[in-house]
Write an enzyme that holds these catalytic residues in place. Structure first.
Site, PDB file in Angstrom:
ATOM      1  N   ASP A 180       0.881  -1.165   0.000  1.00 54.12           N
ATOM      2  CA  ASP A 180       0.000   0.000   0.000  1.00 54.12           C
ATOM      3  C   ASP A 180       0.920   1.217   0.000  1.00 54.12           C
ATOM      4  O   ASP A 180       1.495   1.572   1.028  1.00 54.12           O
ATOM      5  CB  ASP A 180      -0.897  -0.039   1.256  1.00 54.12           C
ATOM      6  CG  ASP A 180      -1.744   1.227   1.421  1.00 54.12           C
ATOM      7  OD1 ASP A 180      -1.672   2.113   0.551  1.00 54.12           O
ATOM      8  OD2 ASP A 180      -2.465   1.307   2.431  1.00 54.12           O
TER       9      ASP A 180
ATOM     10  N   LYS B 294       3.052  11.449  -3.450  1.00 56.76           N
ATOM     11  CA  LYS B 294       2.066  10.731  -4.273  1.00 56.76           C
ATOM     12  C   LYS B 294       1.126  11.694  -4.994  1.00 56.76           C
ATOM     13  O   LYS B 294       0.637  11.394  -6.075  1.00 56.76           O
ATOM     14  CB  LYS B 294       1.276   9.797  -3.361  1.00 56.76           C
ATOM     15  CG  LYS B 294       0.314   8.855  -4.058  1.00 56.76           C
ATOM     16  CD  LYS B 294      -0.247   7.882  -3.042  1.00 56.76           C
ATOM     17  CE  LYS B 294      -1.336   7.001  -3.614  1.00 56.76           C
ATOM     18  NZ  LYS B 294      -1.844   6.067  -2.578  1.00 56.76           N
TER      19      LYS B 294
ATOM     20  N   GLU C 267      -6.966   0.707  -4.535  1.00 55.51           N
ATOM     21  CA  GLU C 267      -6.964   0.542  -3.075  1.00 55.51           C
ATOM     22  C   GLU C 267      -8.287  -0.004  -2.528  1.00 55.51           C
ATOM     23  O   GLU C 267      -8.284  -0.961  -1.746  1.00 55.51           O
ATOM     24  CB  GLU C 267      -6.588   1.872  -2.413  1.00 55.51           C
ATOM     25  CG  GLU C 267      -5.106   2.179  -2.581  1.00 55.51           C
ATOM     26  CD  GLU C 267      -4.769   3.652  -2.476  1.00 55.51           C
ATOM     27  OE1 GLU C 267      -5.626   4.437  -2.049  1.00 55.51           O
ATOM     28  OE2 GLU C 267      -3.630   4.014  -2.837  1.00 55.51           O
TER      29      GLU C 267
ATOM     30  N   ASP D 249     -12.853   4.953   1.739  1.00 56.17           N
ATOM     31  CA  ASP D 249     -11.426   5.025   2.082  1.00 56.17           C
ATOM     32  C   ASP D 249     -10.986   6.482   2.182  1.00 56.17           C
ATOM     33  O   ASP D 249     -10.832   7.173   1.172  1.00 56.17           O
ATOM     34  CB  ASP D 249     -10.614   4.290   1.001  1.00 56.17           C
ATOM     35  CG  ASP D 249      -9.101   4.341   1.273  1.00 56.17           C
ATOM     36  OD1 ASP D 249      -8.661   5.076   2.182  1.00 56.17           O
ATOM     37  OD2 ASP D 249      -8.350   3.646   0.564  1.00 56.17           O
TER      38      ASP D 249
HETATM   39  P1  ADP Z   1      -2.860   7.277   3.108  1.00 56.28           P
HETATM   40  O1  ADP Z   1      -3.692   6.196   2.536  1.00 56.28           O
HETATM   41  O2  ADP Z   1      -3.131   8.612   2.506  1.00 56.28           O
HETATM   42  O3  ADP Z   1      -1.415   6.968   3.193  1.00 56.28           O
HETATM   43  P2  ADP Z   1      -3.609   6.489   5.776  1.00 56.28           P
HETATM   44  O4  ADP Z   1      -4.713   5.551   5.498  1.00 56.28           O
HETATM   45  O5  ADP Z   1      -2.363   5.950   6.330  1.00 56.28           O
HETATM   46  O6  ADP Z   1      -3.337   7.468   4.589  1.00 56.28           O
HETATM   47  O7  ADP Z   1      -4.189   7.603   6.736  1.00 56.28           O
HETATM   48  C1  ADP Z   1      -3.394   8.617   7.170  1.00 56.28           C
HETATM   49  C2  ADP Z   1      -4.280   9.633   7.794  1.00 56.28           C
HETATM   50  O8  ADP Z   1      -4.974   9.030   8.871  1.00 56.28           O
HETATM   51  C3  ADP Z   1      -3.503  10.800   8.360  1.00 56.28           C
HETATM   52  O9  ADP Z   1      -4.141  12.003   7.984  1.00 56.28           O
HETATM   53  C4  ADP Z   1      -3.574  10.553   9.839  1.00 56.28           C
HETATM   54  O10 ADP Z   1      -3.505  11.749  10.562  1.00 56.28           O
HETATM   55  C5  ADP Z   1      -4.918   9.892   9.965  1.00 56.28           C
HETATM   56  N1  ADP Z   1      -5.021   9.135  11.190  1.00 56.28           N
HETATM   57  C6  ADP Z   1      -4.269   8.096  11.612  1.00 56.28           C
HETATM   58  N2  ADP Z   1      -4.655   7.703  12.821  1.00 56.28           N
HETATM   59  C7  ADP Z   1      -5.686   8.501  13.181  1.00 56.28           C
HETATM   60  C8  ADP Z   1      -6.523   8.608  14.329  1.00 56.28           C
HETATM   61  N3  ADP Z   1      -6.371   7.804  15.371  1.00 56.28           N
HETATM   62  N4  ADP Z   1      -7.479   9.560  14.339  1.00 56.28           N
HETATM   63  C9  ADP Z   1      -7.637  10.392  13.293  1.00 56.28           C
HETATM   64  N5  ADP Z   1      -6.890  10.347  12.193  1.00 56.28           N
HETATM   65  C10 ADP Z   1      -5.922   9.416  12.131  1.00 56.28           C
HETATM   66 MG    MG Z   2      -4.502   4.568   2.019  1.00 53.59          MG
END
Ligand code: ADP
Ligand code: MG
Length: 639
Positions: free
Chosen positions: A25, A86, A185, A207
């Site tokens: 991912d 990205k 995804e 998502d």
């Molecule tokens: P991406 O797919 O864009 O890489 P992720 O699925 O890893 O992103 O999500 C990252 C986002 O999730 C970030 O904006 C992060 O701040 C948020 N995030 C992660 N944990 C929490 C949480 N416990 N509460 C709110 N937001 C969260």
């Molecule tokens: Mg993601």
């Protein structure tokens, strides 16, 4: 809509010869690698026990880049610490204007079409940054699995277009990773849920990550998956909530702007910690100060946080409505809603989505890991490790793909939301006599007129044998492969001449543009249809004029007296005039009709003469063929 079960070539190998394949991912914010071990898909941790790697790379002069946690948390030159690369994948300089990236980084825009981040260690493209992250994940996987990888399934947002998908593949090859397949995804999340839990019904995959939002509607039935529709927004995610909290902090501190990029980055890290704390508690202590001495000391309650983030959360509901509309599904028919992405931990997000779909949302698989897990399951199948299973999920095209035809109109070859891979062909013919080349213009979009769609590529098919108009048979084939890349080819059947083009647009469409294109197509549907029939009528009128002019020149004198000729010339003048000045389809149609009636005798005489010529000395068997040929020639006038 096609079913999503396809068989892959290649047999499964003996268990002791497992081929090591992983699912990756490659997120805007965080990236993960997962693999199937002992029949179970799980995320692989690095040597420090971290299950995910922040998608952050820091460049320092003369050193190898620092990737992940060390880059995300350590202090350093923020312009050389690349986050959210990205967002730039497959994009061009013009996409940067007003973007978040543009405000945070400096770019080298001169060197060709691919913009590069200007770092302390020189210019670096988004592909290079992504390759550094993928290289790190490859290393983690090979250390955890104890061997070399045969390949990886890498996930991309459903809305990634050709250029963005190609850029992702390029990043993988730069990292020395063989891409078994790119996978959307939300589709990967569906694999993780569908195969593990055997859900049945219509499932919405919501998502919300750090920088992108995707919503997909899938139909699950006894282990068979069908993608009904996808929509989303590649410019919306948790980053935007962080920015909104930073704005709230600045308002509290009564400051207009922060000192510099480093101060902004620090404020964002702090805002993010507040947000993440608020996903498990009702309020959080705020104690924030910047280098300039501003200080905010207060409480942030969940209610106030909800007010800050509500506009962003509400924006995600528009694409939710869109997929339901596209798939022709009522809200009540959705039987499960799967939450994916770190931002779905925000309670307001869960509550709003649950309220929208009027049902509880599923979070049983870790929303941060579910995409990597689904990708790992698919990688395991593609590597040939899973005997007896060839279940694969396929994806859909986000916008219709088509060709420009006469009159600046679009002929859609592959409609939007068609399951890929797909190959669709259509036969075209020449418009003019003795035409030996044909220009093909490939476009993307939902509108009826070429000028309202996006131009993807142009190419030419030359060497068509010179024949009468309409005689050549040109087979045009559109193929979209499993990674969403388009190839268009054209073949003239009789001569075998062929031409083709691979479509890799130099930069991609933003989600906003896709959304606008869809909105426009709906808004203009009626008006577009009218424009289309008008143009079709004009093309028809021009064809009639051209054919008649050729016929008159060939043997007008032979079949017409001066008076008849003058009458036809007059009707020709009238039609030409109407064609030039009128925008009323009916007026043009009547003028065409008048000319056809007025020249009917002439066409008849030509036909009879032609039949007589052909029949002289031939048997009755040739009668039908001769009449047919004569009728065609009388109408199209082979000179
Ligand atoms: P991406 O797919 O864009 O890489 P992720 O699925 O890893 O992103 O999500 C990252 C986002 O999730 C970030 O904006 C992060 O701040 C948020 N995030 C992660 N944990 C929490 C949480 N416990 N509460 C709110 N937001 C969260
Ligand atoms: Mg993601």
């Amino acid at each position: 809509m096609a079913l999503l079960q396809i068989a892959e070539p290649g047999q499964s190998e003996a268990p002791h010869q497992r081929r090591l394949a992983v699912g990756i991912d490659l997120g805007t914010t965080n990236s993960l690698v997962a693999a199937v071990r002992s029949g179970m898909a799980d995320v692989l941790a690095d040597e420090n026990g971290h299950r995910s790697v922040p998608s952050v790379v820091r460049y320092t002069p003369g050193c190898s880049p620092v990737v992940g946690h060390a880059a995300a948390t350590g202090s350093g030159d923020s312009r050389s610490t690349i986050r959210s690369a990205k967002r730039l994948m497959g994009k061009g300089a013009t996409d940067l204007v007003d973007s978040w990236l543009c405000r945070h980084y400096r770019f080298d825009l001169d060197s060709g079409s691919v913009p590069a981040f200007l770092t302390a260690d020189g210019p670096r493209t988004a592909i290079e940054v992504s390759a550094a992250i993928l290289g790190r994940l490859k290393h983690t996987a090979e250390a955890a699995l104890g061997g070399e990888l045969v390949g990886a399934v890498v996930t991309v947002p459903a809305y990634f277009d050709d250029a963005q998908r190609q850029a992702t593949k390029d990043a993988a090859s730069l990292a020395g990773l063989q891409v078994l397949r790119l996978m959307n995804e939300p589709t990967a999340a569906a694999v993780a849920y569908g195969l593990d839990n055997e859900e049945e019904g219509i499932v919405a995959i919501y998502d919300l990550g750090g920088g992108t939002f995707d919503i997909s509607l899938l139909k699950l039935q006894r282990g068979v998956f069908e993608v009904l529709a996808t929509a989303g927004n590649t410019e919306l995610g948790g980053d935007d909530i962080d920015n909104a909290i930073v704005q709230w902090l600045m308002d509290k501190a009564c400051i207009e702007r922060l000192a510099d990029e480093n101060a902004e980055a620090a404020a964002k890290v702090y805002a993010r910690s507040l947000k993440e704390a608020l996903s498990t508690s009702a309020s959080v202590d705020v104690d924030w100060r910047d280098d300039a001495g501003h200080h905010v000391l207060c409480q942030l309650s969940i209610e106030e946080f909800n007010d800050i983030s509500r506009p962003l959360v509400m924006q995600t509901l528009k694409p939710c409505r869109q997929v339901l509309r596209d798939a022709g599904i009522d809200r009540e028919d959705v039987t499960a809603v799967v939450m994916v992405g770190g931002s779905t931990r925000v309670p307001l997000v869960r509550d709003s989505v649950a309220a929208f779909f009027e049902r509880d949302v599923l979070t049983s698989i870790d929303p941060d890991e579910v995409v990597a897990i689904g990708a790992a399951i698919q990688a395991n199948i593609l590597a040939g490790n899973k005997a007896g299973s060839d279940l694969l999920l396929l994806d859909v095209t986000p916008l219709s793909l088509g060709l420009e035809i006469m009159g600046g109109l679009v002929e859609k070859i592959i409609p939007r939301n068609t399951t890929i891979p797909i190959a669709r062909g259509q036969e075209f013919t020449t418009y003019k006599d003795a035409q030996t080349a044909m220009a093909l213009h490939v476009v993307q979009g939902e509108r009826e007129l070429v000028e309202d769609c996006r131009s993807l590529a142009r190419f030419e098919l030359a060497g068509i044998p010179a024949r009468v108009a309409g005689a050549a048979r040109i087979q045009v084939l559109f193929q979209v492969d499993a990674d969403g890349l388009l190839t268009v080819s054209a073949l003239e059947r009789d001569s075998g001449v062929v031409a083709s083009v691979n479509v890799k647009p130099s930069y991609g469409l933003s989600d906003g543009e896709i959304e606008n294109m869809l909105r426009d197509s709906m808004k203009h549907a009626g008006e577009d249809m009218q424009k289309r029939v008008l143009r079709e009528q004009k093309v028809e009128a021009a064809r009639v004029l051209e054919a008649l002019a050729a016929a008159l020149q060939a043997d007008g004198d032979e079949h017409l007296d001066a008076e008849e000729r003058a009458r036809i010339d007059d009707l020709v003048r009238q039609l030409s005039d109407v064609l030039q000045h009128s925008t009323d389809r009916e007026v043009i149609r009547q003028a065409v009709h008048a000319l056809e009636r007025g020249s009917g005798d002439f066409v008849e005489r030509r036909m009879n003469a032609s039949v007589r010529k052909m029949m002289s000395g031939q048997g009755i068997d040739a009668m039908d063929e001769a009449v047919g040929k004569a009728r065609h020639e009388a109408c199209t006038s082979d000179p």
